[in-house]
Design a protein around this motif. Structure first.
Motif, PDB file in Angstrom:
ATOM      1  N   GLU A  55      35.343  35.515  33.846  1.00 42.58           N
ATOM      2  CA  GLU A  55      35.158  36.971  33.906  1.00 42.58           C
ATOM      3  C   GLU A  55      34.551  37.378  35.240  1.00 42.58           C
ATOM      4  O   GLU A  55      34.970  38.368  35.852  1.00 42.58           O
TER       5      GLU A  55
ATOM      6  N   ARG B 156      45.006  34.813  39.114  1.00 38.36           N
ATOM      7  CA  ARG B 156      44.919  36.176  38.585  1.00 38.36           C
ATOM      8  C   ARG B 156      46.273  36.622  38.052  1.00 38.36           C
ATOM      9  O   ARG B 156      46.367  37.254  37.013  1.00 38.36           O
ATOM     10  N   ARG B 157      47.332  36.280  38.781  1.00 37.15           N
ATOM     11  CA  ARG B 157      48.678  36.675  38.359  1.00 37.15           C
ATOM     12  C   ARG B 157      49.120  35.941  37.099  1.00 37.15           C
ATOM     13  O   ARG B 157      49.767  36.522  36.229  1.00 37.15           O
ATOM     14  N   SER B 158      48.808  34.659  37.010  1.00 38.42           N
ATOM     15  CA  SER B 158      49.309  33.854  35.897  1.00 38.42           C
ATOM     16  C   SER B 158      48.447  33.966  34.650  1.00 38.42           C
ATOM     17  O   SER B 158      48.916  33.673  33.559  1.00 38.42           O
ATOM     18  N   GLY B 159      47.189  34.365  34.816  1.00 42.48           N
ATOM     19  CA  GLY B 159      46.286  34.432  33.671  1.00 42.48           C
ATOM     20  C   GLY B 159      45.719  33.063  33.358  1.00 42.48           C
ATOM     21  O   GLY B 159      44.533  32.848  33.408  1.00 42.48           O
ATOM     22  N   SER B 160      46.595  32.128  33.043  1.00 44.57           N
ATOM     23  CA  SER B 160      46.200  30.752  32.766  1.00 44.57           C
ATOM     24  C   SER B 160      47.381  29.874  33.125  1.00 44.57           C
ATOM     25  O   SER B 160      48.526  30.201  32.820  1.00 44.57           O
ATOM     26  N   THR B 161      47.105  28.779  33.778  1.00 44.03           N
ATOM     27  CA  THR B 161      48.187  27.883  34.182  1.00 44.03           C
ATOM     28  C   THR B 161      47.675  26.456  34.251  1.00 44.03           C
ATOM     29  O   THR B 161      46.479  26.226  34.409  1.00 44.03           O
TER      30      THR B 161
ATOM     31  N   ASP C 211      39.034  41.130  41.726  1.00 43.36           N
ATOM     32  CA  ASP C 211      39.584  42.484  41.644  1.00 43.36           C
ATOM     33  C   ASP C 211      38.915  43.434  42.630  1.00 43.36           C
ATOM     34  O   ASP C 211      39.580  44.277  43.240  1.00 43.36           O
TER      35      ASP C 211
ATOM     36  N   SER D  16      41.962  29.099  34.684  1.00 39.66           N
ATOM     37  CA  SER D  16      41.960  30.565  34.680  1.00 39.66           C
ATOM     38  C   SER D  16      40.699  31.041  35.383  1.00 39.66           C
ATOM     39  O   SER D  16      39.751  30.283  35.584  1.00 39.66           O
TER      40      SER D  16
ATOM     41  N   GLN E   9      37.211  37.029  37.939  1.00 38.36           N
ATOM     42  CA  GLN E   9      38.158  38.146  37.851  1.00 38.36           C
ATOM     43  C   GLN E   9      37.531  39.422  38.417  1.00 38.36           C
ATOM     44  O   GLN E   9      38.164  40.145  39.188  1.00 38.36           O
TER      45      GLN E   9
END
Length: 146
Positions: free
Chosen positions: A102, A50-55, A109, A99, A105
């Motif tokens: 949806e 969640r913090r990185s978005g994509s890694t 959240d 990642s 996420q």
């Protein structure tokens, strides 16, 4: 740096043990909020995603201090739950970018909001400067730990 008194170190150990025990119990609760079949230790993995978005898988494995094989198995189970997606890295097709989906996420959240509410309640009578100092000291401790 000064030598730390043994009594203080034992008190830190005691409080850290209590925090970790409580954290494990909370991890079971929050993992089930994200998904009923989610392993409790996967919440931290979702947090990093969640913090990185994509890694990249290799970068995440290095950051978390786990082997690529172990992380790959964990990611596979998160993919099966529909929480994480793995796509080829455009700069290196042999590598994968990870990642949250949806749905992942959204579920993360919602569960995180619940956890933050618990933390907010626990710290509600603390002065704001103490909360900021607590966060700073925890970050300093975690950075020193490795």
């Amino acid at each position: 740096m000064d030598e730390q008194p043994a009594d203080s170190l034992r008190e830190v150990e005691h409080e850290l043990t209590a925090l970790l025990r409580r954290g494990r119990a909370i991890s079971w609760e929050i993992a089930s909020e994200v998904h009923p079949n989610l392993e409790p230790n996967a919440y931290g993995l979702l947090l990093w995603l969640r913090r990185s978005g994509s890694t990249r898988l290799t970068d995440l494995a290095t950051r978390l201090g786990v082997g690529k094989g172990t992380l790959s198995r964990q990611i596979h189970s998160l993919e099966a739950l529909g929480l994480v997606r793995r796509v080829p890295d455009p700069s290196d097709r042999r590598a994968a970018q990870l990642s949250l989906t949806e749905e992942g996420q959204r579920r993360f959240d919602a569960a995180r909001a619940s956890r933050l509410g618990q933390i907010r309640q626990a710290l509600q009578n603390w002065p704001a400067r103490d909360v900021a100092e607590f966060a700073r000291l925890m970050r300093q401790f975690n950075d020193a730990w490795g």
